[in-house]
Design a protein around this motif. Structure first.
Motif, PDB file in Angstrom:
ATOM      1  N   PRO A  15       0.827  -1.206   0.000  1.00  0.00           N
ATOM      2  CA  PRO A  15       0.000   0.000   0.000  1.00  0.00           C
ATOM      3  C   PRO A  15       0.863   1.258   0.000  1.00  0.00           C
ATOM      4  O   PRO A  15       1.870   1.328   0.698  1.00  0.00           O
ATOM      5  N   GLY A  16       0.494   2.216  -0.813  1.00  0.00           N
ATOM      6  CA  GLY A  16       1.217   3.479  -0.893  1.00  0.00           C
ATOM      7  C   GLY A  16       2.316   3.482  -1.933  1.00  0.00           C
ATOM      8  O   GLY A  16       2.853   4.535  -2.258  1.00  0.00           O
ATOM      9  N   SER A  17       2.669   2.332  -2.456  1.00  0.00           N
ATOM     10  CA  SER A  17       3.711   2.299  -3.489  1.00  0.00           C
ATOM     11  C   SER A  17       3.066   2.549  -4.846  1.00  0.00           C
ATOM     12  O   SER A  17       2.039   1.971  -5.190  1.00  0.00           O
ATOM     13  N   LEU A  18       3.635   3.450  -5.611  1.00  0.00           N
ATOM     14  CA  LEU A  18       3.066   3.830  -6.896  1.00  0.00           C
ATOM     15  C   LEU A  18       3.920   3.268  -8.030  1.00  0.00           C
ATOM     16  O   LEU A  18       5.125   3.515  -8.078  1.00  0.00           O
TER      17      LEU A  18
END
Length: 76
Positions: free
Chosen positions: A44-47
């Motif tokens: 989560p939060g990694s783009l």
């Protein structure tokens, strides 16, 4: 008129990085789960960052083999 759809996968072996992250694309010589990052793992939060070179080479492969979708360029 009958239309048959095909889904074709290919491995672009001469890229420097994976499709959605900067990790090396060449997995040979690495142990299992050694060549990964937070983007690879989908944390989560990694783009993800799209590898533009992979898109160009994929599109060239499609155009070179004359694969089209309803008269348009290949669908990636």
């Amino acid at each position: 008129m009958t239309m048959i759809g095909l889904e074709i996968h290919c491995q672009l072996t001469n890229l420097n990085s994976k499709l959605f992250c900067p990790c090396k694309a060449n997995y040979r010589g690495f142990k299992i789960n050694e060549n990964i990052c937070p983007i690879c793992m989908g944390l989560p939060g990694s783009l993800p960052r799209l590898n533009q070179e992979a898109v160009k080479k994929s599109n060239n492969n499609c155009n070179g083999t004359k694969l089209f979708n309803s008269g348009k360029n290949c669908v990636l």
